[in-house]
Design an enzyme around this catalytic site. Structure first.
Site, PDB file in Angstrom:
ATOM      1  N   ARG A  50       0.783  -1.238   0.000  1.00  0.00           N
ATOM      2  CA  ARG A  50       0.000   0.000   0.000  1.00  0.00           C
ATOM      3  C   ARG A  50       0.815   1.288   0.000  1.00  0.00           C
ATOM      4  O   ARG A  50       0.234   2.360  -0.041  1.00  0.00           O
ATOM      5  CB  ARG A  50      -0.986   0.072   1.181  1.00  0.00           C
ATOM      6  CG  ARG A  50      -2.088  -0.910   1.103  1.00  0.00           C
ATOM      7  CD  ARG A  50      -3.308  -0.491   1.857  1.00  0.00           C
ATOM      8  NE  ARG A  50      -3.100  -0.181   3.254  1.00  0.00           N
ATOM      9  CZ  ARG A  50      -4.042   0.351   4.021  1.00  0.00           C
ATOM     10  NH1 ARG A  50      -5.210   0.644   3.529  1.00  0.00           N
ATOM     11  NH2 ARG A  50      -3.802   0.597   5.288  1.00  0.00           N
ATOM     12  N   ASP A  51       2.134   1.227   0.079  1.00  0.00           N
ATOM     13  CA  ASP A  51       2.894   2.472   0.094  1.00  0.00           C
ATOM     14  C   ASP A  51       4.258   2.309  -0.582  1.00  0.00           C
ATOM     15  O   ASP A  51       5.287   2.720  -0.049  1.00  0.00           O
ATOM     16  CB  ASP A  51       3.050   2.977   1.533  1.00  0.00           C
ATOM     17  CG  ASP A  51       3.289   4.477   1.624  1.00  0.00           C
ATOM     18  OD1 ASP A  51       2.976   5.196   0.643  1.00  0.00           O
ATOM     19  OD2 ASP A  51       3.786   4.944   2.661  1.00  0.00           O
TER      20      ASP A  51
END
Length: 141
Positions: A50-51
């Site tokens: 997610r990042d």
């Protein structure tokens, strides 16, 4: 890590920037891709990071990339089509379907990886924080 992260190597203060030739840039991109393939397909638990971004990929003394900062990561099960979740991550790296609807799949990491590859290949930051007139977005460029 000995060489900090990709963001510092490419966009940091001039004295900390690294002169990366094309084979080294290619090696870094392939290493990140292998790391994501492991998280998405080979690990016992399917992990969506997610990042994925330049500051979250560390470089060791041999410039081998290491994906870091799993604080926003989510575990996924094979039979899920997506995870509905609160949106978290870094704007400019987020896949549109995730940023707009909160539909999270491993494809969101692949989108972020694509943005990161553009940064590595071009040597330009995804978004530059300058005045509105001088602002440049890598995808527009």
């Amino acid at each position: 890590m000995e060489n900090n992260n990709i963001a510092r190597a490419l966009f940091g203060p001039e004295e900390s920037q690294l002169k990366l030739d094309w084979p080294t840039r290619h090696k870094i991109c392939v290493g990140i891709a292998r790391g994501l393939a492991y998280l998405h397909e080979e690990s016992r638990l399917k992990v969506v990071h997610r990042d994925i971004k330049a500051t979250n990929v560390l470089l060791d003394k041999n410039l081998t990339p290491k994906i870091s900062d799993f604080g926003l990561a989510k575990l996924d099960e094979e039979d899920n089509t997506h995870i509905s979740t609160r949106i978290a991550g870094t704007y400019g790296y987020m896949a549109p379907e995730y940023a707009m609807r909160g539909y999270l799949t491993d494809k969101a990491d692949v989108y972020s990886f694509g943005i990161l590859v553009l940064e590595i290949a071009s040597g330009r930051n995804n978004t530059s924080y300058r005045s509105k007139e001088e602002s440049l977005y890598l995808l527009d460029w």
